[in-house]
Design a protein around this motif. Structure first.
Motif, short mmCIF file in Angstrom:
data_model
loop_
_atom_site.label_atom_id
_atom_site.label_comp_id
_atom_site.label_asym_id
_atom_site.label_seq_id
_atom_site.Cartn_x
_atom_site.Cartn_y
_atom_site.Cartn_z
N GLU A 137 0.91 -1.21 0.05
CA GLU A 137 0.08 -0.19 -0.08
C GLU A 137 1.11 1.20 -0.03
OE1 GLU A 137 -3.53 2.56 0.49
OE2 GLU A 137 -3.19 0.51 -0.36
N PRO A 144 2.16 4.33 -9.62
CA PRO A 144 1.05 3.52 -10.22
C PRO A 144 1.28 2.03 -10.18
CG PRO A 144 2.40 4.66 -12.11
CD PRO A 144 2.71 5.26 -10.69
N THR A 176 -6.73 1.84 0.27
CA THR A 176 -7.26 2.64 -0.87
C THR A 176 -6.35 2.69 -2.09
OG1 THR A 176 -6.34 4.71 -0.17
CG2 THR A 176 -8.74 3.88 0.61
N ALA A 177 -5.01 2.84 -2.12
CA ALA A 177 -4.00 2.64 -3.21
C ALA A 177 -4.10 1.38 -3.78
CB ALA A 177 -2.54 3.09 -2.93
N GLU A 179 -6.78 -0.76 -3.75
CA GLU A 179 -8.02 -0.90 -4.49
C GLU A 179 -7.74 -0.10 -5.95
OE1 GLU A 179 -10.98 0.28 -1.97
OE2 GLU A 179 -11.60 -1.71 -1.25
N ALA A 180 -7.08 0.91 -5.83
CA ALA A 180 -7.15 1.77 -7.07
C ALA A 180 -6.40 0.97 -7.96
CB ALA A 180 -6.45 3.03 -6.73
N LYS A 183 -8.21 -1.90 -9.71
CA LYS A 183 -9.04 -1.63 -10.86
C LYS A 183 -8.20 -1.01 -12.02
CE LYS A 183 -12.49 2.17 -11.80
NZ LYS A 183 -13.32 3.31 -11.11
N ARG A 184 -7.05 -0.43 -11.78
CA ARG A 184 -6.35 -0.24 -13.14
C ARG A 184 -5.92 -1.33 -13.82
NH1 ARG A 184 -3.88 3.47 -9.58
NH2 ARG A 184 -2.01 2.07 -9.20
#
Length: 208
Positions: A137, A144, A176-177, A179-180, A183-184
């Motif tokens: 995280e 990214p 949260t990072a 989870e992002a 998704k990416r």
């Protein structure tokens, strides 16, 4: 070249890598409970370990273990940028990350899929995973992808094992990072292609 896989298992990572690199693979589904291939062969005769993934080359040689397969595929297409060149410091950093995912995450999920695992062990493994994800995280909060600005085989591997969290009720909502990141990765066309081929998503879920 053929990939022996089970839908959504760790074999998804090399499937993604091949898709990202533009490598055409024949796919052979494996029933991991029966240790049989889709065409009825004894899977132990192909891979004595009995696990996926494994790739079978046109020569008949077989390579197993996901991180090794990931790197082999990436090295077939070095222009893909999926792995730094062998012998470089960046390559050793990538191998370090692959080992971390393999030993600290992947193997920590394994007992959570076993209904015979004692409750105390389940609680301990989930807490262990939370601690190990905290390091990732922190990395993903600053960049990214795990290795910086470029998607690599390590990202394919992390995405694959982290998809298991929901199935075994590991709560990662605080990350949260991460989870992002998930998704990416899921939105990458090559990843969608691999997931569609394994039946993990439908054509209606594929994004243009």
């Amino acid at each position: 070249m053929k990939l022996y896989y089970s839908p959504g298992a760790c074999s998804l990572a090399p499937h993604i890598v091949a898709s990202e690199a533009g490598i055409d693979l024949a796919l052979e589904k494996v029933d991991l409970k029966e240790k049989k291939t889709a065409d009825g062969r004894d899977y132990f005769a192909i891979n004595p370990k009995g696990s996926v993934p494994a790739i079978e080359l046109d020569s008949g040689d077989v390579l197993s273990e996901g991180p090794a397969i990931d790197q082999y595929l990436a090295d077939l297409k070095p222009e893909s940028g999926l792995a730094p060149a062998n012998g470089t410091w960046a390559r050793y950093q990538l191998q370090s990350m692959l080992n971390y995912i393999s030993t600290e995450l992947h193997k920590s999920y394994s007992p959570l899929f076993n209904p015979a695992t004692p409750d105390a062990t389940v609680v301990e493994r989930k807490a262990y995973l939370q601690k190990r994800y905290a390091l990732l995280e922190a990395i993903l909060a600053k960049q990214p992808w795990l290795m910086g600005d470029h998607f690599t085989v390590a990202d394919a591997y992390l995405f694959t094992v982290t998809r298991w969290a929901k199935a075994v009720h590991v709560d990662l909502s605080a990350f949260t990072a991460l989870e992002a990141f998930q998704k990416r990765v899921a939105e990458r066309p090559a990843v969608q292609k691999a997931m569609l081929a394994e039946g993990l998503i439908t054509s209606g879920q594929v994004k243009a």
